[in-house]
Design a protein around this motif. Structure first.
Motif, short mmCIF file in Angstrom:
data_model
loop_
_atom_site.label_atom_id
_atom_site.label_comp_id
_atom_site.label_asym_id
_atom_site.label_seq_id
_atom_site.Cartn_x
_atom_site.Cartn_y
_atom_site.Cartn_z
N GLU A 190 -13.71 -15.06 -1.19
CA GLU A 190 -13.30 -13.68 -1.41
C GLU A 190 -12.17 -13.34 -0.45
OE1 GLU A 190 -16.72 -11.19 -1.22
OE2 GLU A 190 -17.57 -12.00 -3.08
N LEU A 191 -11.10 -12.78 -0.99
CA LEU A 191 -9.89 -12.52 -0.21
C LEU A 191 -9.59 -11.02 -0.21
CD1 LEU A 191 -7.87 -15.37 -1.88
CD2 LEU A 191 -8.58 -15.38 0.52
N ASP A 192 -9.54 -10.44 0.97
CA ASP A 192 -9.06 -9.07 1.12
C ASP A 192 -7.60 -9.14 1.54
OD1 ASP A 192 -11.40 -7.74 0.47
OD2 ASP A 192 -12.14 -7.75 2.52
N ILE A 193 -6.73 -8.51 0.76
CA ILE A 193 -5.31 -8.46 1.06
C ILE A 193 -5.02 -7.13 1.74
CG2 ILE A 193 -2.98 -8.55 0.10
CD1 ILE A 193 -4.20 -10.02 -2.33
N TYR A 194 -4.59 -7.18 2.99
CA TYR A 194 -4.30 -5.97 3.76
C TYR A 194 -2.79 -5.78 3.88
CZ TYR A 194 -9.16 -5.88 5.38
OH TYR A 194 -10.53 -5.81 5.45
N ALA A 195 -2.37 -4.52 3.88
CA ALA A 195 -0.95 -4.20 4.08
C ALA A 195 -0.86 -2.91 4.88
CB ALA A 195 -0.22 -4.05 2.76
N THR A 196 -0.01 -2.91 5.89
CA THR A 196 0.18 -1.72 6.72
C THR A 196 1.51 -1.05 6.36
OG1 THR A 196 1.20 -3.03 8.49
CG2 THR A 196 -1.16 -2.69 8.61
N TYR A 197 1.54 0.28 6.50
CA TYR A 197 2.76 1.01 6.18
C TYR A 197 3.15 1.99 7.28
CZ TYR A 197 -0.66 4.56 4.73
OH TYR A 197 -1.71 5.45 4.70
N GLY A 198 2.44 1.98 8.39
CA GLY A 198 2.75 2.87 9.51
C GLY A 198 2.19 2.30 10.80
N GLU A 199 2.37 3.04 11.89
CA GLU A 199 1.97 2.56 13.20
C GLU A 199 0.54 2.95 13.56
OE1 GLU A 199 3.76 0.52 15.03
OE2 GLU A 199 5.33 0.55 13.51
N ASP A 200 -0.01 4.00 12.94
CA ASP A 200 -1.36 4.42 13.25
C ASP A 200 -2.37 3.42 12.71
OD1 ASP A 200 -0.43 6.63 14.53
OD2 ASP A 200 -0.93 8.06 12.92
N TYR A 201 -3.54 3.37 13.35
CA TYR A 201 -4.57 2.41 12.98
C TYR A 201 -4.98 2.55 11.51
CZ TYR A 201 -8.67 -0.58 13.55
OH TYR A 201 -9.58 -1.60 13.44
#
Length: 257
Positions: A97-108
């Motif tokens: 099972e793969l969770d794909i994470y992506a961030t778009y800002g500096e906050d946690y």
């Protein structure tokens, strides 16, 4: 709650000489080609191999995690065992099972995620299983797209990630990225998750933004406190909003017109 996995999950094995994989401990390589600011967390799941009559529970830790600390200790490539032994019980992989994470800002909290999956079975129909090229590599292709909306009285931008599979013709289709393999295909091979990012983002809620030259403008609605603020035919009154870094803007994504 304790969950038990029994050895007959894979069916019975008539004789070891007939091709049972008991005793093997081969691995395959899993890697990913992801857009910037993307990462994955993988959980390889195991159950007693074909012919085993032993049992394991979740308390025995039959699963393996990779990139658990994806924010700080991310690695795109990992060796994943096809077979492993836990408490004397020979286990075979049946799912990653793969969770794909992506961030778009500096906050946690400025991130979103979607999922992909690798399915492994003792046998599959030929049309169901993925193939490998001459270099021993097989690709699972997908495309992710950001959708955006505003939240709170200051209308901060928040984004959601949606990932879909890409077929052999390169078309984005329904369903998450997925690949299916048989146990005997994987040892010594490489499975690669290829994810592209869609060129354009889209509003996550319909009739709340208006497409204009250079981007999108946010309908005002009744007031800033109107959390949904549907346009309802009013395409003249727009509101400002704030980017994740706090900057006040009037058009997304360029901020200023």
């Amino acid at each position: 709650m304790t969950r038990t996995f029994k050895g007959l999950l894979w069916g019975s094995c008539v004789a070891l000489a007939a091709g049972c994989a008991i005793g093997k401990s081969e691995s395959f390589t899993f890697t990913a080609d992801l857009p910037p600011n993307f990462a994955y967390y993988a959980v390889a799941k195991y159950a007693p191999a074909q012919g085993e009559t032993c049992t394991v529970t979740l308390d025995d830790n039959p699963y393996l995690g990779f990139n658990r600390k994806w924010r700080t200790e991310y690695r795109p490539e990992h060796k994943i065992p096809v077979y492993r032994t836990v408490k004397g019980c020979r286990l075979a992989i049946y799912r990653v099972e793969l969770d794909i994470y992506a961030t778009y800002g500096e906050d946690y909290g400025d991130f979103s995620r979607d999922s992909a999956v690798i399915v492994v079975r003792e046998q599959l129909e030929e049309h169901q299983k993925r193939t490998f090229d001459a270099a021993g590599e097989s690709a699972i292709n997908g495309q992710c797209q950001w959708s955006f909306r505003t939240i709170g009285p200051d209308r901060y931008i928040t984004k959601l990630l949606e990932c879909k599979k890409v077929d052999a013709q390169g078309m984005v289709t329904k369903g998450r990225p997925v690949g299916a393999y048989t146990l005997d295909q994987l040892p010594g091979k490489t499975v690669k998750l290829n994810i592209k990012l869609a060129d354009e983002e889209k509003p996550s809620i319909g009739d709340t933004w208006v497409k204009v030259p250079g981007g999108w403008k946010r309908c005002m609605g009744k007031s800033f406190e109107d959390q949904y603020a549907f346009c309802f035919g009013n395409y003249k009154d727009f509101s400002t909003f704030r980017m994740p870094d706090g900057k006040q803007c009037s058009i997304y994504p360029g901020c200023t017109e």
